[in-house]
Structure formats: structure tokens, C-alpha cells
Write a protein that holds these residues in place. Structure first.
Motif, mmCIF file in Angstrom:
data_model
loop_
_atom_site.group_PDB
_atom_site.id
_atom_site.type_symbol
_atom_site.label_atom_id
_atom_site.label_comp_id
_atom_site.label_asym_id
_atom_site.label_seq_id
_atom_site.Cartn_x
_atom_site.Cartn_y
_atom_site.Cartn_z
ATOM 1 N N PRO A 485 0.842 -1.218 0.000
ATOM 2 C CA PRO A 485 0.000 0.000 0.000
ATOM 3 C C PRO A 485 0.869 1.255 0.000
ATOM 4 N N GLY A 486 0.450 2.258 -0.737
ATOM 5 C CA GLY A 486 1.156 3.522 -0.801
ATOM 6 C C GLY A 486 2.146 3.612 -1.943
ATOM 7 N N LYS A 487 2.566 2.473 -2.486
ATOM 8 C CA LYS A 487 3.505 2.479 -3.612
ATOM 9 C C LYS A 487 2.697 2.385 -4.900
ATOM 10 N N GLN A 488 3.114 3.161 -5.916
ATOM 11 C CA GLN A 488 2.406 3.199 -7.188
ATOM 12 C C GLN A 488 3.297 2.647 -8.299
ATOM 13 N N VAL A 489 2.829 1.559 -8.899
ATOM 14 C CA VAL A 489 3.535 0.975 -10.045
ATOM 15 C C VAL A 489 2.532 0.932 -11.203
ATOM 16 N N ARG A 490 2.766 1.774 -12.187
ATOM 17 C CA ARG A 490 1.885 1.815 -13.347
ATOM 18 C C ARG A 490 2.422 0.854 -14.421
ATOM 19 N N SER A 491 1.510 0.303 -15.235
ATOM 20 C CA SER A 491 1.932 -0.673 -16.243
ATOM 21 C C SER A 491 1.111 -0.501 -17.523
ATOM 22 N N THR A 492 1.703 -0.866 -18.641
ATOM 23 C CA THR A 492 1.023 -0.829 -19.943
ATOM 24 C C THR A 492 1.385 -2.091 -20.728
ATOM 25 N N VAL A 493 0.468 -2.476 -21.604
ATOM 26 C CA VAL A 493 0.705 -3.577 -22.548
ATOM 27 C C VAL A 493 0.313 -3.055 -23.917
ATOM 28 N N GLU A 494 1.224 -3.099 -24.873
ATOM 29 C CA GLU A 494 0.945 -2.552 -26.199
ATOM 30 C C GLU A 494 1.618 -3.394 -27.269
ATOM 31 N N ILE A 516 8.402 -9.445 -14.108
ATOM 32 C CA ILE A 516 7.604 -8.440 -13.390
ATOM 33 C C ILE A 516 7.850 -8.523 -11.886
ATOM 34 N N GLN A 517 7.938 -9.756 -11.387
ATOM 35 C CA GLN A 517 8.191 -9.926 -9.958
ATOM 36 C C GLN A 517 9.567 -9.363 -9.578
ATOM 37 N N ASN A 518 10.563 -9.596 -10.415
ATOM 38 C CA ASN A 518 11.916 -9.089 -10.144
ATOM 39 C C ASN A 518 11.940 -7.562 -10.172
ATOM 40 N N ALA A 519 11.201 -6.953 -11.140
ATOM 41 C CA ALA A 519 11.170 -5.492 -11.232
ATOM 42 C C ALA A 519 10.531 -4.892 -9.984
ATOM 43 N N ILE A 520 9.445 -5.492 -9.495
ATOM 44 C CA ILE A 520 8.752 -4.946 -8.324
ATOM 45 C C ILE A 520 9.587 -5.124 -7.062
ATOM 46 N N GLU A 521 10.174 -6.332 -6.881
ATOM 47 C CA GLU A 521 10.870 -6.623 -5.633
ATOM 48 C C GLU A 521 12.235 -5.951 -5.559
ATOM 49 N N HIS A 522 12.919 -5.822 -6.709
ATOM 50 C CA HIS A 522 14.291 -5.281 -6.681
ATOM 51 C C HIS A 522 14.384 -3.906 -7.324
ATOM 52 N N GLY A 523 13.788 -3.718 -8.498
ATOM 53 C CA GLY A 523 13.891 -2.446 -9.191
ATOM 54 C C GLY A 523 13.210 -1.307 -8.448
ATOM 55 N N PHE A 524 12.054 -1.594 -7.795
ATOM 56 C CA PHE A 524 11.300 -0.539 -7.099
ATOM 57 C C PHE A 524 11.382 -0.696 -5.578
ATOM 58 N N LYS A 525 12.410 -1.402 -5.107
ATOM 59 C CA LYS A 525 12.502 -1.645 -3.669
ATOM 60 C C LYS A 525 12.598 -0.351 -2.881
ATOM 61 N N ARG A 527 11.834 2.765 -4.173
ATOM 62 C CA ARG A 527 11.102 3.823 -4.877
ATOM 63 C C ARG A 527 9.604 3.690 -4.600
ATOM 64 N N GLU A 528 8.928 4.826 -4.616
ATOM 65 C CA GLU A 528 7.487 4.845 -4.361
ATOM 66 C C GLU A 528 6.674 4.819 -5.647
ATOM 67 N N VAL A 529 7.304 5.192 -6.755
ATOM 68 C CA VAL A 529 6.604 5.251 -8.044
ATOM 69 C C VAL A 529 7.457 4.560 -9.094
ATOM 70 N N GLY A 530 6.812 3.836 -9.984
ATOM 71 C CA GLY A 530 7.557 3.176 -11.055
ATOM 72 C C GLY A 530 6.642 2.814 -12.222
ATOM 73 N N HIS A 531 7.296 2.429 -13.316
ATOM 74 C CA HIS A 531 6.558 2.048 -14.524
ATOM 75 C C HIS A 531 7.104 0.726 -15.067
ATOM 76 N N ILE A 532 6.191 -0.151 -15.441
ATOM 77 C CA ILE A 532 6.548 -1.398 -16.119
ATOM 78 C C ILE A 532 5.768 -1.436 -17.433
ATOM 79 N N ASP A 533 6.476 -1.599 -18.534
ATOM 80 C CA ASP A 533 5.838 -1.595 -19.851
ATOM 81 C C ASP A 533 6.153 -2.899 -20.575
ATOM 82 N N GLU A 546 9.055 -7.759 -25.086
ATOM 83 C CA GLU A 546 9.964 -6.816 -24.419
ATOM 84 C C GLU A 546 9.298 -6.309 -23.137
ATOM 85 N N VAL A 547 10.022 -6.425 -22.028
ATOM 86 C CA VAL A 547 9.542 -5.942 -20.728
ATOM 87 C C VAL A 547 10.576 -4.941 -20.209
ATOM 88 N N SER A 548 10.135 -3.700 -19.973
ATOM 89 C CA SER A 548 11.065 -2.663 -19.503
ATOM 90 C C SER A 548 10.502 -1.999 -18.250
#
Length: 605
Positions: A485-494, A516-525, A527-533, A546-548
Motif C-alpha cells: 500500500p502507498g507504492k504506485q507501479v503503473r503498467s502498460t501492454v501494447e 515483473i516480480q523481479n522489477a517490483i521486488e528489486h527495481g522498485f525496492k 522507490r514509491e513510483v515506477g513504470h513497467i511496460d 519486451e519488458v522494460s
């Protein structure tokens, strides 16, 4: 010789013998006359002259009557030839119309016959220019002079101004106002009227009893011939129906796939029984709806008809009441749900036959004609037999499909269990977790990723799964499970969409889950805001996944090929082993980008 003509000839000979007898009696009386008296001789000569004139007049009358009888005999002989030589009732009717017109010295002849429903008289043969209106002119019993003859079952002779008769009905296209006289007689078979034959002249004409009798004789011969043709056609129909039932039964029992069974059923029934449209609707018992499953109709609007509730429209009633329903005209039937479509497609009469298996209704067989049609008892019995045979074939096909599905499900469950076992072995070998809870949590996420693929399969009712739908589902569920709760991770699929078979779809789901799990657990550890595309692209026979993310970058010395982390090892093994592709994980600017490139599935090609 025809009986009426023979009787007429006998009457003429009897009259001639009577005249000769009277003449003999007079001759004997005159023999007693005194021939020496000049006055008596003069009287005798005058009497002989009168008798000679009388004899000549009588002989002329006899000759006319004999000529009428000969004409009648010749006409009936020609009609017998026409009825015997014509193979089709249309040819026979046209021949008889021409003969009747000539021997009655008429300008026009019409033959009306009752249609199959016996609700209307239809013009079936005509002479002259009126031939173009054959099949178009229709009369109700009692309508017009022709309809009156059919209803009252007796001839009508109107010598002049027939168009002023109170029973007359004008059809402008026939130019009837130009004809003065009209003679019409009923066609009778076994005391039942089957039609009317009529002749007309442009000048007034007094129809003699002999002419009425002559046209009645023609009508009698025609009615008898039509009855014989009707019997032959009925026998041919019965033979065709038996052959149809045998062929449908043989074909249906030889096919195991439901779609093939249904398509064969509608095409063969329509072709062999001559229907405009044949449709099979099957019952979805859970929803209580009849769904159109097969038809040979070409109209796309008809093919897209929505489901019917049980009890709704004609097919729904047939299922609810478990009985055959016959509708003379669906366009005028108040409970029919699609009269506009019926009008566009050209549908008229309909029969709806329930499909039954062990007294349980599983659907309906619907047959339409493009003209008014009376479904006979033998036709309904044939359709009921076809429906029962089809219902058994459908039930058999469903059982075979269920058996195949069960075998496939067993195979898929075995493969999935083997996949999970392989993942657990990898986890045992590479895992560096300190708690059992973390190990179990990772295993659960991978099992749930596999479950997502099967859920999509069940929704699509196909053996192929959309890659974009897999990505959207994995993103949504992983974010819900891991983002605090309180952390914002926005995502898109295109990007493009690609359909994947089960094995590839499962591998892609596990790869996406790890990335996706690795990005959330390590990339945004931290940070409060992030993007996964997620982006999907397929070109030149290959699919690029492609996942960035814009989280913490990879270590400067990171090399995916030499990494011993569990997630990277899972991704690399699935990419090379299952997808037969290539995997890279790099940093570009402020983003970490994972790319999986693999051959496009053959089913997509």
C-alpha cells in the motif's frame, strides 16, 4: 369409343330407325290412294316433296350430331395422348389447354388448380399471352366465376357480358373485359374438386349442352391424369425420403466430430428434401437458451441470429412443449421473433422438429421453404426420423469430444506437474532464500502464472491463448500480490497480438512472472513510483516480447549469460528449451530492458 360419344351415336341411330318406320307406315297408307284421280296424285306429290325435305333436314341434323360426336371422340383421343405422353404435369396441362381451346372454338383457355394447402386456386396453364401469368394469378374459393365453380362444384355458362356477372372478378393484366362469353367446369376426382378449366370467346356465344358436356369430359380426363401423376409423385417422394433417411443415417454415424455432423445434416436435408434453409439449434441447459450451431443459409444476418430462450419464438416453443410445430407462413406468425430476416432471406413455411435423446430434448431441426408448402404426414415422419438419428449422432459426437478433452486434460496436467517439478528443482539448486516462507511464496507465484494460462484457455474456448491477454493478466495479479500500500507501479501492454499454443503460452507466462516480480521486488525496492511496460511485436516469422522498467538499474558488471540467480536461470531455460529463442537483459539509459525473441508459432502463419 368414349362412353358419352357412344351413347350419342346410339341415340342418333335409334332416331334414324324411328324415322324410317314412320315413313314406311305413311307409304303403306298412301298405297290405298286412288291413283286415277288427278287431285289425289297432286296431293301425293306435294306430300312426297315435303317428306323429302323433312328427310333431308333430319339427315343434316344427324350428320351434325355425328360430327359433334366425332369431334368429341377425336378431342378425347388427343387428350388421352397428351396425358399419356407428357412426363411433367406442366407440359400436360399446357397441351390440354390448347386442345380445349381449339375444340370449343374459344380464344382463350385457363386451367386453375388448388395449391398444396387448398387455400387458393393458382393459374397453372393458359393459352396465348396469358401464359406469362402462370403461377401469378391466385383466387380464393368462391372468388370470381372460377372460384364460384370450385366452391359450388358445378359448371357455369355465361353467353355474353361475362364481365358484368355478379360473380366476376377483374384481373387487369389478363384483359378480361375483351371477352364476352365464358364456360367453366370443375375438375373432380373422387367427388373432390381439385381445380377449374374455363374457355372464353370475344363474341357472344350460346353454349349448347353438347359443348358443356364436351368440356366436362375433358375436365374428367384431366382430373384423372392429375390424380395418377399425384400418386406417382407421392411414391417418388416416399422413395426419395427413404433414400434420404438412409443416406443421412449412414453419413452421420460415420463421423465423430460435432461440427461435421451438424453441417452434413443441414446440407443433406436441404438438398434431398428441397428446402430453402435448414438450421440446427442446440440447447444450452445451463442458460436455458437455444443457440444456432449449423445452417446452409448464405445470409450473414441469418447466421448471426441471437440465441432464443426456451419457450420463445417457434423453436423455443417446440423445445418447451416437446412436439413438432408446423407454421404456414413465419412472416405472418405473431410469435416468430425474426420476421424481418425471414422477409429478406425469402422464407415462408416452416416445420420445427425437436431433437430427442432418451426422451430429453437437446435442440431443434428447423426447415424452411421459399413458397407456401403443406408438410404431409409422411414428410413429417421422415423429418422426425432424421431428427432422431441426428440427435443420436450429436450425442455420440459429444461423448467422443468429451473423451478426447479428458485425455488432453490428463496430458496437460501431467506436463504442468512436470513443469512445476522442474521449477522446484531449480529453486532447490539456486535459491539463496533464508526462510521457507519466501521459497513457498515464489513457488506459489509461478504456479499461479501457469493457472492464469489455463483460465484464459477456458474463457476463449480455444487451444490458443492471446499473448497480450497473458501479459495483462500476469501484470494485474503480480502487482496486486507484491505492491505494498502507498507504492504506485503503473503498467502498460501494447503492440501486436499473437496467439500461442498451450506449451508456449505457459512458458511466456512464467517468463513474464519472473520479469515483473523481479522489477517490483528489486527495481522498485527503494522507490514509491515506477513504470513497467510490456511490448509485443511479430515480424519476419519471429515474436519479440519486451519488458522494460524504470527502477534501479542493473549492476555494471551484470551478464545474464553468467548469472546464477534463480529468476534469470528460469527465464533462460524456458527461452532456450521451450521457446527455442534468445534472451537478453540490458540497461538502456534509465531503463532496464528484457527481450525474449522466439520463432512465431506455425498456427499463426
Amino acid at each position: 369409343m368414349n362412353a358419352p360419344a357412344l351413347f350419342g351415336y346410339t341415340d342418333a341411330m335409334r332416331s334414324l330407325r324411328a324415322w324410317r318406320w314412320r315413313t314406311t307406315i305413311k307409304r303403306r297408307r298412301r298405297a290405298r290412294i286412288d291413283l286415277t284421280n288427278p287431285a289425289h296424285l297432286l296431293d301425293e306429290l306435294e306430300r312426297k316433296e315435303r317428306e323429302l325435305h323433312e328427310a333431308q333436314d333430319y339427315i343434316r341434323q344427324l350428320e351434325a350430331r355425328l360430327a359433334d360426336r366425332e369431334a368429341e371422340i377425336e378431342a378425347l383421343r388427343r387428350i388421352s395422348e397428351a396425358t399419356g405422353a407428357a412426363f411433367a404435369s406442366e407440359e400436360m396441362l399446357q397441351s390440354i389447354a390448347e386442345i380445349a381451346m381449339r375444340i370449343t372454338d374459344a380464344e382463350i383457355c385457363h386451367i386453375f388448380l388448388f395449391d398444396e394447402s387448398r387455400e387458393e386456386l393458382v393459374l397453372r396453364a393458359a393459352t396465348g399471352n396469358d401464359r406469362q401469368f402462370i403461377g401469378q394469378i391466385r383466387l380464393k374459393p368462391g372468388e370470381g366465376i372460377t372460384g364460384w365453380v370450385a366452391r359450388e362444384r358445378r359448371p357455369v355458362a355465361v353467353p355474353r357480358e361475362a364481365y358484368k356477372d355478379h360473380r366476376f372478378k377483374l384481373y387487369p393484366q389478363l384483359n378480361e373485359e375483351q371477352y364476352e362469353s365464358m364456360l367453366a367446369v370443375p375438375l373432380m376426382v373422387n367427388n373432390e374438386v381439385i381445380g377449374v378449366i374455363s374457355v372464353r370467346t370475344r363474341k357472344p356465344k350460346e353454349y349448347k349442352q353438347e359443348q358443356i358436356r364436351l368440356l366436362s369430359g375433358i375436365a374428367s380426363h384431366l382430373a384423372g391424369a392429375l390424380q395418377q401423376l399425384s400418386r406417382i409423385e407421392r411414391l417418388e417422394r416416399q422413395a426419395s425420403q427413404v433414400a434420404t433417411l438412409s443416406e443421412i443415417s449412414r453419413t452421420l454415424t460415420g463421423n465423430l466430430y460435432l461440427e461435421e455432423v451438424l453441417q452434413l445434416l443441414v446440407h443433406m436435408t436441404a438438398q434431398t428434401l428441397g428446402y430453402k434453409v435448414v438450421t440446427v439449434m442446440l440447447l444450452d441447459e445451463e442458460r436455458g437458451e437455444l443457440i444456432l450451431k449449423a445452417t446452409q443459409a448464405e445470409s450473414e444476418e441469418y447466421r448471426q441470429k441471437p440465441p432464443l430462450r426456451v419457450g420463445e419464438s417457434i423453436a423455443g416453443r417446440a423445445v418447451a412443449e416437446n412436439r413438432i410445430l408446423v407454421i404456414p407462413d413465419v412472416r405472418a406468425y405473431p410469435d416468430y421473433r425474426f420476421p424481418d430476416i425471414a422477409q429478406k432471406v425469402g422464407l415462408h413455411s416452416m416445420v420445427c422438429v425437436p431433437l430427442r435423446v432418451r426422451e430429453r430434448v437437446i435442440g431443434t431441426l428447423n426447415c424452411y421453404t421459399d413458397h407456401p408448402h403443406l408438410f404431409t404426414d409422411e414428410e413429417l415422419h421422415t423429418l422426425e426420423a432424421v431428427a432422431n438419428q441426428a440427435a443420436l449422432a450429436i450425442d455420440h459426437a459429444k461423448l467422443m469430444v468429451r473423451s478426447a478433452i479428458l485425455q488432453e486434460m490428463h496430458h496437460r496436467v501431467k506436463n504442468n506437474l512436470q513443469q512445476i517439478a522442474s521449477l522446484l528443482r531449480l529453486q532447490m539448486h539456486y535459491s539463496r532464500y533464508k526462510t521457507v516462507e519466501e521459497v513457498i511464496q515464489d513457488s506459489l507465484s509461478r504456479i499461479l502464472a501457469i493457472a492464469q494460462v489455463h483460465e484464459l484457455l477456458s474463457r476463449e474456448d480455444l487451444d490458443m491463448v492471446s499473448l497480450r491477454k497473458i501479459a495483462s493478466s500476469i501484470l494485474h495479479n503480480t502487482k496486486q500480490a507484491l505492491v505494498p500500500p502507498g507504492k504506485q507501479v503503473r503498467s502498460t501492454v501494447e503492440g501486436d497480438d499473437v496467439l500461442l499454443p498451450l506449451q508456449q503460452a505457459t512458458a511466456v507466462a512464467l517468463i513474464l512472472n519472473e520479469l515483473i516480480q523481479n522489477a517490483i521486488e528489486h527495481g522498485f525496492k527503494g522507490r514509491e513510483v515506477g513504470h513497467i511496460d510490456v511490448r509485443v511485436q511479430h515480424t519476419n516469422g519471429e515474436v519479440l516480447l519486451e519488458v522494460s522498467n524504470d527502477g534501479e538499474p542493473l549492476p555494471p558488471d551484470f551478464d545474464a549469460a553468467r548469472s546464477n540467480t534463480l529468476g534469470v536461470r528460469i527465464i533462460d531455460n524456458l527461452t532456450r528449451g521451450t521457446l527455442r529463442g534468445r534472451f537478453t537483459l540490458t540497461c538502456q539509459g534509465e531503463r532496464t530492458i528484457a527481450r525474449v525473441l522466439f520463432p512465431r508459432p506455425c498456427s499463426e502463419g
